[in-house]
Each structure stands twice: as structure tokens, then as C-alpha cells.
Design a protein around this motif. Sequence first.
Motif, short mmCIF file in Angstrom:
data_model
loop_
_atom_site.label_atom_id
_atom_site.label_comp_id
_atom_site.label_asym_id
_atom_site.label_seq_id
_atom_site.Cartn_x
_atom_site.Cartn_y
_atom_site.Cartn_z
N GLU A 55 0.80 -1.20 0.02
CA GLU A 55 0.09 -0.16 0.09
C GLU A 55 0.89 1.26 0.00
O GLU A 55 1.94 1.43 0.73
CB GLU A 55 -0.79 -0.13 1.26
N THR A 75 1.61 4.99 1.23
CA THR A 75 1.72 5.47 2.51
C THR A 75 1.68 6.80 2.71
O THR A 75 1.36 7.65 3.42
CB THR A 75 2.42 4.75 3.55
N ASP A 76 2.32 7.43 1.56
CA ASP A 76 2.72 8.94 1.50
C ASP A 76 3.24 9.19 0.21
O ASP A 76 3.69 8.39 -0.62
CB ASP A 76 3.73 9.23 2.44
N TYR A 126 5.85 6.63 -1.08
CA TYR A 126 6.33 5.71 -0.24
C TYR A 126 5.29 4.62 0.11
O TYR A 126 4.07 4.90 -0.08
CB TYR A 126 6.54 6.55 1.19
N THR A 127 5.84 3.36 0.47
CA THR A 127 5.09 2.24 0.78
C THR A 127 5.29 1.63 2.10
O THR A 127 6.11 1.73 2.70
CB THR A 127 5.10 1.12 -0.22
N ASP A 128 4.18 0.96 2.40
CA ASP A 128 4.43 -0.02 3.71
C ASP A 128 5.45 -1.16 3.75
O ASP A 128 5.64 -1.78 4.67
CB ASP A 128 2.99 -0.35 4.26
#
Length: 412
Positions: free
Chosen positions: A38, A40-41, A59-61
Motif C-alpha cells: 500500500e 503510505t505517502d 512511499y509504501t508500507d
Amino acid sequence: MSRNYESLHDPNAEYTMRELSAETMGTTATRGGDRDVEITDVQTTMVDGNFPWTLVRVYTDAGVVGTGEAYWGAGVPELIERMKPFVIGENPLDIDRLYEHLIQKMSGEGSVEGVTVTAISGIEVALHDVAGKILDVPAYQLLGGKYRDKMRVYCDCHTEEEADPEACADEAERVVDELGYDALKFDLDVPSGFEKDRANRHLRPGEIRHKAEIVEQVTERVKDKADVSFDCHWTFSGGSAKRLADAIEEYDVWWLEDPVPPENLEVQEEVTKSTTTPITVGENRYRVTELRRLIENQAVDIVAPDLPKVGGMRETRKIADVANQYYVPVAMHNVASPVATMAATHVGTSIPNSLAIEYHSYELGWWEDLVEEDVIEDGYIEVPEKPGLGVTLDLDTVEEHMVDGETLFDEA
């Protein structure tokens, strides 16, 4: 005054039938492997190069971060902030759906063309970088594979005496012999001393002769050592453009770029069909829908989309596919940092009709320092085999050259 663009009210969400989020579309099945990721930012940092480049990070999880770039200009970071809520929680591997999702969500705010498309382009490029890293493949593999191992670069040349034909010829010779480029571009919308009115777009006979002399001296100086194109930056009337194109037909011109303003397709078509001088257009058109009209009307001999402006990597690929149906080559306009330049390289290698990618920063000594990898060597870019775009930002260089008041984004 600081504004929170991310929290702006979204009236379209109340009635749109083209909501393409994963939740609305029902694309929530488990994917397996490491593909359940996912966003995230999304963050931006603007760098003060020879153009104010907007760098973008997704950015990702999973801890995987993708870097992209939007075409330069004011308002792009704010638009990206505005779109952040539309992609947070989404899977970054769904590049095409997320692109269409942003186009639809921003339709009331100008996503047909212009700076909104540019902002979406920056996110789209970053998605290719993060997707390539997650899947452990170079970005070109996401676009269908490659036709070539390296991409030709054409150098946009300048001199302090840009209106002096001999000075232009001297610089052309230097760039070929000392810097190793075999493809060049010079400006023709330069003062000749014969101008009477800067507003009417008309070229007087002396102006035509002056521009033809620049073309003559540059092409004669480099001869077969380099291909040379000439840029007009949408400056002239249709009649003047036709006279100029006719005056330089006898010389070895690779192409004449943007001789008339971009808005009137009929005038552009008339100019292109009036001459044997190849005409190149495209950097001021947006998305495949606009460039398709140029190509289908045969109003262009070579199409020149600007990847971080036109819609991103997949959109540029779509434009190239349409162009290929009409046997039209693609020469990507590019005034970007190494990030979008490398994105253009991945697209360029994935299409059969690629000519070259522009390089507009040879006078900027730290351009290549922005990333850790070498980019251009002897007028070519080797297509990276590393996952994603294949370039790694040097955050120290980014921070050193940030626009005043800008904030550095988080590390990967």
C-alpha cells in the motif's frame, strides 16, 4: 500563508460515476508474494537546476520508495499534495488504474491538459520506479521489453552569442568533437537585428536570411558527424514558418521544431505539408488524445512528447504506439533532471520508433551529481538493468540545490 491542499473539499466525490479507487472497483483480492503493498505517502521537493525540477517520492508500507519527476513549474507540488489522499492506501502496482483514477478525480480541476496532467505525470513516473523495485525488474520491462541497449541523446546547445552564426557553428563543432555528441539542437528564435515588431509573429526577409545562415553554418561545420535540429519555440506565423522552412530545405536539417504556436492544428498541418524540411511538434500538447490529432492529421513528421509533462511513461508509450501506426518517429523533448531523463530512456528503449532523447543541461556542472549513477556517456545513455528507473538520488546534492524555502523529502 500556508494552505492544506490535501484536505480540500472534493465535490466530484459526491456524484462522479468514474470513481476508480480500489475500494469502489472491488480490486481487493489478495495478490500473493510481495505484491500486497500500500502507498503510505507522497512527497515532493523542488530543485533549482537550470529549470526548477519537481522531484516526487511515493512511499509504501513495504519500505520500498519510488522516485519520479514532474515537468518544472509553479503549482505542481500543491497539485500533488491535493492528489495525495486519492492514492494513499492504494497498491502502487496498479499504475494504469491509478493514473486514470487521478485523471478522473481531477477532471474538474483541469486534468484534460496543462499543469494538472504534469502533476499526475510526476506521480506516475514514481509509480513505475516503485513497481519495478517491488517486482525486481527494470521499468522498461513493465512497458513491454526493450528494442535497444542504449538510447541516443541529442544535446540542446547554447552560446553567449546565440545570434551569431559562426559562434553557433563553433559551439556545434566543440560539442561534437570534445563532448562526444552526434546529435544537436540550436535555437532559431534569436534576434537578428532586423526585427520591427515582437508581437506580430511575422519574419521579414532579413530575419529569414539570418536564420538560414545559422542553419547553413552549423550544418556545414559538422557535416555528417552529427544530426542537427533547430527550435523555434512556437514563435512565428504560418506564412513566416513556411517561408523559413522553405529557405532551409537545401541544408541537412534533422528537423525544425515548433515553428508556429500549438493551439491551431490546421495551421500546423498546413506548415508541415508545405515543406520537405521535417517538422517536429509535441512538447506543448497533453496526453495521447491531443497528440493523436497531430499524428492522424499528418501535421507532424516527428513527434516530441515531454514525458513528465504529457502524462508520464505509459502515456508516452501510448503516443508512440499511435505514431508508429503512421510511421512517425519519436524524439522526446526533455528539460528534466536525471530522474525523468532516465524515465524517458526506459520508454525510449521500449518503443520501435524512438529517435533520441533531449539533454538540456550540458552547461550545468552538477546535473549528473543529482544521482549516484553515471547517466550520459559519449552522447548515449545505457539502459539500466537495476529495478525501477535505475537511478538513486544523492540527497546531499538535492538538499544543496533546493529552491529557497523548500523542504527535503524523507529518505527512502
